[in-house]
Scaffold this motif. Structure first.
Motif, PDB file in Angstrom:
ATOM      1  N   LYS A 204       0.828  -1.204   0.000  1.00 28.94           N
ATOM      2  CA  LYS A 204       0.000   0.000   0.000  1.00 28.94           C
ATOM      3  C   LYS A 204       0.865   1.259   0.000  1.00 28.94           C
ATOM      4  CE  LYS A 204      -4.157  -1.931   2.128  1.00 28.94           C
ATOM      5  NZ  LYS A 204      -5.139  -1.821   3.248  1.00 28.94           N
TER       6      LYS A 204
ATOM      7  N   GLU B  67       2.179   1.639  -3.482  1.00 24.87           N
ATOM      8  CA  GLU B  67       1.127   2.149  -4.355  1.00 24.87           C
ATOM      9  C   GLU B  67       0.932   3.645  -4.151  1.00 24.87           C
ATOM     10  OE1 GLU B  67      -3.655   1.440  -5.187  1.00 24.87           O
ATOM     11  OE2 GLU B  67      -2.500  -0.025  -4.036  1.00 24.87           O
ATOM     12  N   SER B  68       1.031   4.089  -2.900  1.00 27.69           N
ATOM     13  CA  SER B  68       0.896   5.511  -2.603  1.00 27.69           C
ATOM     14  C   SER B  68       2.034   6.311  -3.222  1.00 27.69           C
ATOM     15  CB  SER B  68       0.866   5.721  -1.084  1.00 27.69           C
ATOM     16  OG  SER B  68       0.841   7.098  -0.769  1.00 27.69           O
TER      17      SER B  68
ATOM     18  N   ILE C  71       3.775   5.501  -5.863  1.00 29.23           N
ATOM     19  CA  ILE C  71       3.601   5.492  -7.315  1.00 29.23           C
ATOM     20  C   ILE C  71       2.545   6.512  -7.730  1.00 29.23           C
ATOM     21  CG2 ILE C  71       2.738   4.109  -9.240  1.00 29.23           C
ATOM     22  CD1 ILE C  71       4.082   1.681  -7.857  1.00 29.23           C
ATOM     23  N   LYS C  72       1.465   6.593  -6.960  1.00 29.78           N
ATOM     24  CA  LYS C  72       0.379   7.515  -7.285  1.00 29.78           C
ATOM     25  C   LYS C  72       0.846   8.960  -7.232  1.00 29.78           C
ATOM     26  CE  LYS C  72      -4.437   8.557  -6.140  1.00 29.78           C
ATOM     27  NZ  LYS C  72      -5.579   8.234  -5.252  1.00 29.78           N
ATOM     28  N   LYS C  73       1.686   9.290  -6.245  1.00 32.51           N
ATOM     29  CA  LYS C  73       2.216  10.646  -6.134  1.00 32.51           C
ATOM     30  C   LYS C  73       3.270  10.937  -7.192  1.00 32.51           C
ATOM     31  CE  LYS C  73       3.719  11.001  -1.969  1.00 32.51           C
ATOM     32  NZ  LYS C  73       4.301  11.621  -0.750  1.00 32.51           N
ATOM     33  N   GLY C  74       3.943   9.881  -7.644  1.00 32.76           N
ATOM     34  CA  GLY C  74       5.044  10.071  -8.570  1.00 32.76           C
ATOM     35  C   GLY C  74       6.368  10.007  -7.844  1.00 32.76           C
TER      36      GLY C  74
ATOM     37  N   ASN D 140       5.098   6.420 -16.984  1.00 31.74           N
ATOM     38  CA  ASN D 140       3.912   6.654 -16.157  1.00 31.74           C
ATOM     39  C   ASN D 140       4.298   7.152 -14.768  1.00 31.74           C
ATOM     40  OD1 ASN D 140       1.989   5.984 -18.079  1.00 31.74           O
ATOM     41  ND2 ASN D 140       1.960   3.830 -17.527  1.00 31.74           N
ATOM     42  N   TYR D 141       5.383   6.610 -14.206  1.00 33.98           N
ATOM     43  CA  TYR D 141       5.872   7.116 -12.916  1.00 33.98           C
ATOM     44  C   TYR D 141       6.137   8.617 -13.013  1.00 33.98           C
ATOM     45  CZ  TYR D 141       6.815   2.326 -11.194  1.00 33.98           C
ATOM     46  OH  TYR D 141       6.718   1.023 -10.756  1.00 33.98           O
TER      47      TYR D 141
ATOM     48  N   ASN E 188       2.906  10.722 -13.410  1.00 34.93           N
ATOM     49  CA  ASN E 188       2.227  10.872 -12.120  1.00 34.93           C
ATOM     50  C   ASN E 188       2.877  11.970 -11.287  1.00 34.93           C
ATOM     51  OD1 ASN E 188       0.508   8.783 -12.732  1.00 34.93           O
ATOM     52  ND2 ASN E 188       1.548   7.270 -11.480  1.00 34.93           N
TER      53      ASN E 188
ATOM     54  N   GLU F 119       2.019  15.474 -12.669  1.00 42.45           N
ATOM     55  CA  GLU F 119       0.607  15.782 -12.451  1.00 42.45           C
ATOM     56  C   GLU F 119       0.329  16.129 -10.992  1.00 42.45           C
ATOM     57  OE1 GLU F 119      -1.839  13.217 -15.834  1.00 42.45           O
ATOM     58  OE2 GLU F 119      -1.491  12.330 -13.858  1.00 42.45           O
ATOM     59  N   GLN F 120       0.887  15.326 -10.092  1.00 41.89           N
ATOM     60  CA  GLN F 120       0.550  15.447  -8.682  1.00 41.89           C
ATOM     61  C   GLN F 120       1.427  16.431  -7.910  1.00 41.89           C
ATOM     62  OE1 GLN F 120      -2.184  13.929  -7.548  1.00 41.89           O
ATOM     63  NE2 GLN F 120      -2.454  13.089  -9.608  1.00 41.89           N
TER      64      GLN F 120
END
Length: 276
Positions: free
Chosen positions: A19, A22-23, A25-28, A63-64, A67, A70-71
């Protein structure tokens, strides 16, 4: 050995804390902005980047990076020193002086300048004053927060528009003949070779396209041994063979130079390309 131990430890942490991974990765995970990442998170970040590179999953690496911008793009640029004053003005003006001459001698009228990865917009604002014959300037960035900030900051400039979008996608939807596209200081390095090839091929189907790319080239990258794009540096962004990419997609180079000594990991290649 020390590097291998860090990579192994990071990979174990990714398995133990999915988790958290995943967090991240989502932030970049391109940069550790403001030193916000703790030791474990930095180890996980390095392991994720290494695994994607080891698997040659360059789309995942891209994609990394997407992200991240974007973030975290707004936070990154709010903490970064002036790109215009510290990099662009000291190092990048010669290609734009050549562009002025090119436009003066050209029978074509170029109506729009587009900056992919505009960041805080200061480079585009400067260029809007240097090229008064161009009617419209468009700054594109992945960060919606940064674009909102720019729109307010430069609202007194009716000829400058800022758009939150993927630059390549926006150009494919809105591109026309007689446009100038620029990147300055590292933008195309977050595109895969395939993505750049698709973009350049699309642009070559338009008439009178000028492209100025100011992009890092890893100092350890040798295109005579491997002509393809290769990850480099702590980010594992891509060092591209721009000369080959432009020429293979139908562009001719009218300017080429190298900016040395700005970064430890990379020099900057300056490329001016045109299709007719």
């Amino acid at each position: 050995m020390k590097k291998q131990i860090k990579e192994f430890t990071g990979a174990i942490l990714v398995q133990l804390q999915p988790k958290k991974a995943e967090s991240l990765i989502k932030k970049g995970i391109s940069f550790n902005v403001g030193n916000e990442l703790n030791l474990n998170e930095r180890l996980m970040r390095a392991a994720l980047l290494k695994q994607a590179e080891k698997n040659k999953d360059f789309n995942l690496l891209a994609n990394y990076h997407k992200n991240f911008w974007e973030q975290t793009g707004r936070k990154y640029f709010s903490e970064k020193e002036s790109v215009l004053n510290n990099f662009f003005l000291p190092h990048c003006l010669p290609v734009f002086e050549m562009l002025k001459k090119l436009l003066k001698d050209s029978p074509e009228k170029y109506h729009t300048m587009i900056e992919i990865g505009t960041g805080n917009g200061e480079v585009l604002e400067y260029l809007s004053r240097q090229f008064p014959q161009i009617e419209k300037f468009v700054g594109i960035d992945l960060s919606a927060d940064q674009i909102g900030f720019n729109t307010k900051k430069y609202q007194q400039y009716p000829n400058i528009d800022f758009v939150a979008a993927d630059g390549a996608e926006w150009i494919r939807e809105n591109g026309t003949d007689n446009i100038i596209i620029i990147t300055s200081g590292g933008v195309l390095e977050y595109f895969t070779q395939q993505q750049l090839t698709h973009l350049f091929n699309y642009l070559n189907h338009l008439k009178n396209t000028i492209f100025i790319a100011i992009e890092p080239i890893g100092v350890d990258v040798d295109f005579t041994k491997n002509p393809n794009s290769q990850p480099y540096g702590i980010e594992r962004s891509f060092s591209h063979n721009y000369t080959q990419l432009f020429e293979d997609t139908g562009f001719s180079l009218w300017y080429q130079s190298v900016i040395e000594g700005v970064q430890k990991e990379a020099d900057f290649g300056v490329f001016g390309a045109i299709n007719l």
